[in-house]
Design an enzyme around this catalytic site. Structure first.
Site, short mmCIF file in Angstrom:
data_model
loop_
_atom_site.label_atom_id
_atom_site.label_comp_id
_atom_site.label_asym_id
_atom_site.label_seq_id
_atom_site.Cartn_x
_atom_site.Cartn_y
_atom_site.Cartn_z
N GLY A 290 -0.38 7.56 8.68
CA GLY A 290 -1.43 8.75 8.33
C GLY A 290 -2.52 9.01 9.39
O GLY A 290 -2.77 8.05 10.32
N GLY B 63 -6.49 11.05 9.90
CA GLY B 63 -7.47 11.86 9.32
C GLY B 63 -8.69 11.83 10.10
O GLY B 63 -8.50 11.77 11.21
N VAL C 78 -3.86 5.56 10.41
CA VAL C 78 -3.43 4.56 9.76
C VAL C 78 -2.07 4.11 10.35
O VAL C 78 -1.19 5.07 10.45
CB VAL C 78 -3.44 4.91 8.23
CG1 VAL C 78 -2.86 3.46 7.42
CG2 VAL C 78 -4.69 5.22 7.73
N ASP D 11 -13.81 12.03 -2.07
CA ASP D 11 -12.50 12.54 -1.49
C ASP D 11 -11.29 12.43 -2.39
O ASP D 11 -10.24 11.85 -1.73
CB ASP D 11 -12.39 12.00 0.04
CG ASP D 11 -11.62 12.75 1.02
OD1 ASP D 11 -11.18 13.88 0.48
OD2 ASP D 11 -10.99 12.24 1.96
#
Length: 248
Positions: A64, A66, A71, A180
């Site tokens: 992941g 962002g 991640v 979020d």
């Protein structure tokens, strides 16, 4: 237009476009071929900045990314010889170095205070060296929302939304809003019916947390005269038993 030894040469537009398109294709192929290598390079850089992380965990790949973090999927080094099904897996979140310390502290506090129950991600460990910070969290296998949303029936959708509302109820009970909430931040292990609300990087406190419930007072010891009465009764019982044994 092109210049060759001072001479201007006008190339046809289709030739120019083909050249540009060809460069774009080569660039895209290069990016596709080096995506995994780039991830591995980032893992090497991370563990070099945080040696403690490399001693405890083995980072496998990026799962992941962002605006404020990346991640990675990790496992314990001591489980290296085990089969994948027997290993314990972790989601290791690396925060970007320029993240404000107050934001890091608030996210960590959210994970510690409200995480680990009611479908909210918890935190197992936090490691820091200078400006390199990682959160080590539980990992559950999950797929993208777009891969299963079209096959969900009404009952499964109700269960999904109920699990989300359970998580949000707990978050709001701490005077915090997530800010979020989206499918990619609500992980769904469809096979095992597990859910996790993740990524509290943008969470904001809007009211003070509820007061902590004080622990119950310890029980009062019995008064001194009560203890003496108990001892006297026990002594009498012992004497009675002794006399009975003598006469039998």
């Amino acid at each position: 237009m092109s210049r060759i030894r001072g001479i201007e040469v006008r190339l046809p537009k289709d030739v120019i476009n083909n050249r540009k398109n060809g460069l774009d294709i080569v660039k895209n192929k290069k990016e596709d071929l080096t995506a995994e290598e780039t991830d591995q390079q980032q893992i090497k850089e991370l563990v070099s900045k945080l040696p403690k992380l490399d001693k405890i965990f083995e980072l496998h790949r990026k799962i992941g990314v962002g605006t404020f973090s990346s991640v990675y999927l990790g496992s314990l080094r001591q489980h290296h010889g085990l089969a994948e099904a027997e290993r314990r897996w972790f989601a290791i979140k690396h925060l970007v170095p320029n993240t404000h310390p107050a934001r890091v502290e608030h996210e960590l506090r959210c994970l510690q205070e409200m995480g680990g129950q009611d479908n909210i991600i918890g935190v197992e460990l936090c490691l820091r060296h200078v400006d390199t910070i990682v959160f080590v969290m539980p990992y559950i296998p999950h797929r993208k929302f777009s891969e299963y949303v079209s096959s969900m029936d009404a009952q499964e959708l109700r269960e999904y939304l109920k699990a989300l509302f359970v998580a949000l109820k707990r978050v709001h009970s701490f005077g915090v809003i997530h800010r979020d909430v989206k499918p990619s931040n609500f992980l769904y292990d469809r096979e095992n019916k597990r859910y996790l609300l993740v990524d509290f990087g943008l969470a904001q406190r809007i009211s003070p947390p509820p007061p902590a419930v004080p622990p119950p007072p310890p029980p009062h010891p019995p008064p001194a005269h009560a203890n003496s009465n108990i001892r006297k009764r026990l002594r009498d019982e012992v004497m009675s038993i002794t006399l009975y044994l003598k006469h039998t």
